[in-house]
Scaffold this motif. Structure first.
Motif, PDB file in Angstrom:
ATOM      1  N   ASP A 230      29.734 -15.669  -8.611  1.00 39.28           N
ATOM      2  CA  ASP A 230      30.886 -16.449  -8.169  1.00 39.28           C
ATOM      3  C   ASP A 230      30.530 -17.488  -7.112  1.00 39.28           C
ATOM      4  N   VAL A 231      29.314 -18.014  -7.177  1.00 40.48           N
ATOM      5  CA  VAL A 231      28.915 -19.143  -6.332  1.00 40.48           C
ATOM      6  C   VAL A 231      28.884 -20.365  -7.239  1.00 40.48           C
TER       7      VAL A 231
ATOM      8  N   GLN B  27      21.675 -12.795   1.194  1.00 39.04           N
ATOM      9  CA  GLN B  27      22.804 -12.859   0.269  1.00 39.04           C
ATOM     10  C   GLN B  27      22.511 -13.816  -0.886  1.00 39.04           C
ATOM     11  N   PHE B  28      21.897 -14.953  -0.567  1.00 37.74           N
ATOM     12  CA  PHE B  28      21.529 -15.919  -1.604  1.00 37.74           C
ATOM     13  C   PHE B  28      20.526 -15.304  -2.571  1.00 37.74           C
TER      14      PHE B  28
ATOM     15  N   LYS C 140      19.292 -12.624  -7.785  1.00 41.37           N
ATOM     16  CA  LYS C 140      18.850 -11.410  -8.461  1.00 41.37           C
ATOM     17  C   LYS C 140      19.908 -10.900  -9.442  1.00 41.37           C
ATOM     18  N   GLU C 141      21.185 -10.995  -9.035  1.00 40.97           N
ATOM     19  CA  GLU C 141      22.250 -10.579  -9.925  1.00 40.97           C
ATOM     20  C   GLU C 141      22.244 -11.412 -11.201  1.00 40.97           C
ATOM     21  N   GLY C 142      22.012 -12.691 -11.035  1.00 44.02           N
ATOM     22  CA  GLY C 142      21.917 -13.561 -12.206  1.00 44.02           C
ATOM     23  C   GLY C 142      20.755 -13.183 -13.094  1.00 44.02           C
TER      24      GLY C 142
ATOM     25  N   LEU D  53      23.812 -23.056   4.605  1.00 41.33           N
ATOM     26  CA  LEU D  53      22.498 -22.669   4.101  1.00 41.33           C
ATOM     27  C   LEU D  53      22.049 -23.806   3.196  1.00 41.33           C
ATOM     28  N   THR D  54      20.947 -24.466   3.557  1.00 44.90           N
ATOM     29  CA  THR D  54      20.498 -25.636   2.806  1.00 44.90           C
ATOM     30  C   THR D  54      19.437 -25.229   1.794  1.00 44.90           C
TER      31      THR D  54
END
Length: 211
Positions: free
Chosen positions: A25-26, A198-199, A204-206, A4-5
Motif C-alpha cells: 500500500d505504498v 519499514q521500506f 520484502k513483502e512484494g 525518506l529519499t
C-alpha cells in the motif's frame, strides 16, 4: 518534512519496484512512463523518489543525497562505494560474462585485448587469472569489437544471449550473477533506522508476494 529519499533509474527496475511497494500500500500516483519529473512523492507524503542515471545511484546514496537506492550489482562492482547493500531484489537477473568467438582461447595465454563497459571488473578478473590485458572502454554495441578485430573478447551483461548468438559470439566464461540490489547510506541507516527498515520490509513483502 523529513522524507525518506530513494534514488533509482527510470525503466523496468523502477516499474518492478513500484509494483513491490504497491503490495504494501505504498503508492506513487505521480509515477507514469510519460512523466519527465525527476522528483515525485508517494501518496502519503513520506517517501521522496528521485530519478537519476543508474551509474549515479550509488554516488547519490554514498553522499547522502539519497537515503536508499536501487541499482544493479554490476554498477556497484565497477564503481565500489562506501554504502550498505542490504537486499537482493531479484529484479533484472542476468550475468556478467566474458564473450567472444567459440574458439577463443582463455587459458594459458599471456595477453588479451578486452572491450567492456566494465573495464575495472574485467581487468581484476583477468589479473586473477594471470592474464595481462589491454582494456578498451566502450559504452554501446560492445559486441561489435571482436567482429571488427578491435578486441579478442568482450565483458558484458548477458540476459538471453540472443544478441551474442546473432553475431556469432558465445559466452566463454561467467564472472558474476547480476540483479538489482537495495543499498543504503550508512549515516541514514543510523538516523532513520525505523523508516529504512519499514521500506525494506515493504520491498520484502512484494518479493514474497511475487514468489
Amino acid at each position: 518534512m523529513d522524507y525518506l529519499t530513494v534514488a533509482m533509474a527510470k525503466g523496468r527496475t523502477a516499474e518492478r519496484a513500484m509494483k513491490f511497494l504497491e503490495k504494501s500500500d505504498v503508492r506513487f500516483s505521480e509515477f507514469t512512463d510519460e512523466s519527465r519529473k525527476l522528483v515525485i512523492y508517494d501518496d502519503k507524503q513520506t517517501i521522496k523518489l528521485i530519478f537519476v542515471k543508474a551509474v549515479d545511484v550509488p554516488v547519490y546514496v554514498e553522499k547522502g543525497a539519497a537515503d536508499v537506492g536501487i541499482v544493479g550489482k554490476d554498477v556497484m562492482m565497477e564503481d565500489p562505494r562506501d554504502i550498505y547493500e542490504l537486499l537482493d531484489l531479484g529484479i533484472g537477473k542476468c550475468k556478467l560474462a566474458v564473450a567472444g568467438f567459440p574458439d577463443t582461447p582463455l587459458e594459458n595465454i599471456p595477453f588479451l585485448t578486452v572491450a567492456s563497459k566494465y573495464p575495472l571488473v574485467a581487468k581484476e578478473y583477468f589479473d586473477k587469472k594471470g592474464i595481462r590485458t589491454e582494456m578498451i572502454k566502450l559504452n554501446g554495441s560492445i559486441e561489435l569489437a571482436p567482429l571488427i578485430g578491435m578486441s579478442d573478447v568482450i565483458v558484458d551483461i548477458v540476459e538471453t544471449g540472443t544478441t551474442l548468438k546473432e553475431n556469432g559470439l558465445v559466452v566463454l566464461q561467467e564472472i558474476a550473477d547480476i540483479s538489482a540490489r537495495l543499498i543504503v547510506n550508512k549515516a541514514s541507516y543510523a538516523t532513520k533506522t525505523a523508516d529504512i527498515q519499514q521500506f525494506i520490509n515493504n520491498m520484502k513483502e512484494g518479493l514474497e508476494v511475487r514468489s
